[in-house]
Write a protein that holds these residues in place. Sequence first.
Motif, mmCIF file in Angstrom:
data_model
loop_
_atom_site.group_PDB
_atom_site.id
_atom_site.type_symbol
_atom_site.label_atom_id
_atom_site.label_comp_id
_atom_site.label_asym_id
_atom_site.label_seq_id
_atom_site.Cartn_x
_atom_site.Cartn_y
_atom_site.Cartn_z
ATOM 1 N N UNK A 82 0.854 -1.178 0.000
ATOM 2 C CA UNK A 82 0.000 0.000 0.000
ATOM 3 C C UNK A 82 0.894 1.234 0.000
ATOM 4 N N UNK A 83 0.290 2.393 -0.252
ATOM 5 C CA UNK A 83 1.048 3.649 -0.178
ATOM 6 C C UNK A 83 1.668 3.791 1.198
ATOM 7 N N UNK A 84 2.821 4.380 1.250
ATOM 8 C CA UNK A 84 3.573 4.633 2.482
ATOM 9 C C UNK A 84 4.102 3.372 3.146
ATOM 10 N N UNK A 85 4.042 2.229 2.486
ATOM 11 C CA UNK A 85 4.671 1.018 3.006
ATOM 12 C C UNK A 85 5.941 0.762 2.211
ATOM 13 N N UNK A 86 6.933 0.180 2.878
ATOM 14 C CA UNK A 86 8.183 -0.182 2.218
ATOM 15 C C UNK A 86 8.640 -1.529 2.750
ATOM 16 N N UNK A 87 9.385 -2.240 1.948
ATOM 17 C CA UNK A 87 10.041 -3.443 2.423
ATOM 18 C C UNK A 87 11.366 -3.029 3.049
ATOM 19 N N UNK A 88 11.645 -3.586 4.221
ATOM 20 C CA UNK A 88 12.890 -3.254 4.909
ATOM 21 C C UNK A 88 14.097 -3.484 4.014
ATOM 22 N N UNK A 89 14.082 -4.538 3.238
ATOM 23 C CA UNK A 89 15.222 -4.847 2.385
ATOM 24 C C UNK A 89 15.542 -3.705 1.424
ATOM 25 N N UNK A 90 14.525 -2.939 1.035
ATOM 26 C CA UNK A 90 14.744 -1.824 0.114
ATOM 27 C C UNK A 90 15.353 -0.605 0.796
ATOM 28 N N UNK A 91 15.347 -0.593 2.130
ATOM 29 C CA UNK A 91 15.921 0.524 2.875
ATOM 30 C C UNK A 91 17.411 0.339 3.155
ATOM 31 N N UNK A 92 17.882 -0.901 3.124
ATOM 32 C CA UNK A 92 19.280 -1.180 3.426
ATOM 33 C C UNK A 92 20.163 -0.465 2.402
ATOM 34 N N UNK A 93 21.111 0.302 2.903
ATOM 35 C CA UNK A 93 22.025 1.041 2.035
ATOM 36 C C UNK A 93 21.568 2.451 1.692
ATOM 37 N N UNK A 94 20.300 2.793 1.985
ATOM 38 C CA UNK A 94 19.840 4.159 1.721
ATOM 39 C C UNK A 94 20.630 5.137 2.576
ATOM 40 N N UNK A 95 20.911 6.300 2.030
ATOM 41 C CA UNK A 95 21.626 7.347 2.746
ATOM 42 C C UNK A 95 20.648 8.102 3.645
ATOM 43 N N UNK A 96 21.033 8.274 4.916
ATOM 44 C CA UNK A 96 20.183 8.971 5.880
ATOM 45 C C UNK A 96 20.791 10.335 6.165
ATOM 46 N N UNK A 97 19.935 11.370 6.131
ATOM 47 C CA UNK A 97 20.391 12.724 6.464
ATOM 48 C C UNK A 97 19.378 13.382 7.385
ATOM 49 N N UNK A 98 19.851 14.409 8.097
ATOM 50 C CA UNK A 98 18.955 15.127 9.005
ATOM 51 C C UNK A 98 18.220 16.229 8.244
ATOM 52 N N UNK A 99 17.374 16.978 8.952
ATOM 53 C CA UNK A 99 16.562 18.021 8.313
ATOM 54 C C UNK A 99 17.399 19.145 7.703
ATOM 55 N N UNK A 100 18.635 19.321 8.200
ATOM 56 C CA UNK A 100 19.519 20.353 7.666
ATOM 57 C C UNK A 100 20.318 19.854 6.458
ATOM 58 N N UNK A 101 20.087 18.618 6.050
ATOM 59 C CA UNK A 101 20.778 18.067 4.887
ATOM 60 C C UNK A 101 22.141 17.480 5.203
ATOM 61 N N UNK A 102 22.463 17.315 6.470
ATOM 62 C CA UNK A 102 23.762 16.727 6.842
ATOM 63 C C UNK A 102 23.631 15.212 6.842
#
Length: 187
Positions: A103-123
């Motif tokens: 459904x919308x707003x659902x993701x598979x955890x496997x697709x999140x592995x390796x994604x780059x995480x940044x804070x609200x300031x773009x760091x």
Amino acid sequence: MQQPDLSNPGYVVLGKIIGFFGVRGWVKVHSDTDPRENIVSYPQWWLGDAGNTDNRTPIKVRSGKRSGKNVVAQLAGIETREQAALLIGREISVRRNMLPELDNNEVYWTDLIGCSVEDLQGKRIGPVDRLFETGANDVMVVLDEREDSQPVGKENKEVLIPWIRPSVITSIDLDARSIVVDWDPDF
């Protein structure tokens, strides 16, 4: 948010064989599906060595059920405890196109592995290493790659970020492989 292309013929790891169960060839499985017993609803698994994506062998699932925190399964051609013991440590994968649509707003955890995480300031904080469940909420584990957070020559530490949408996990862009969080990595 874009959903991943489910027509991709790749594989997705759903669990691992962690032991044998009884004397008739049943295996004990750690399942990452939700609920755990959903792993036995896939009629065919692809078993392989952890990290070796080129060495997968198909095996049919005869039956299975939940057993405590794990799942037990009966696999075609596995009739003895000794045969089951040879499978311990094997990862369980299925073809990506066998996964149910989200459904919308659902993701598979496997697709999140390796994604780059940044804070609200773009760091940039770092890449997603894994996720795990807790009683209150799921938790995303991010490898801390901020320059000012690591002593020279040391391994990356981990930043634990609660998977609370949308207050902490503010946006996910799977196409860009990025996640924006409202979280202080030093918390």
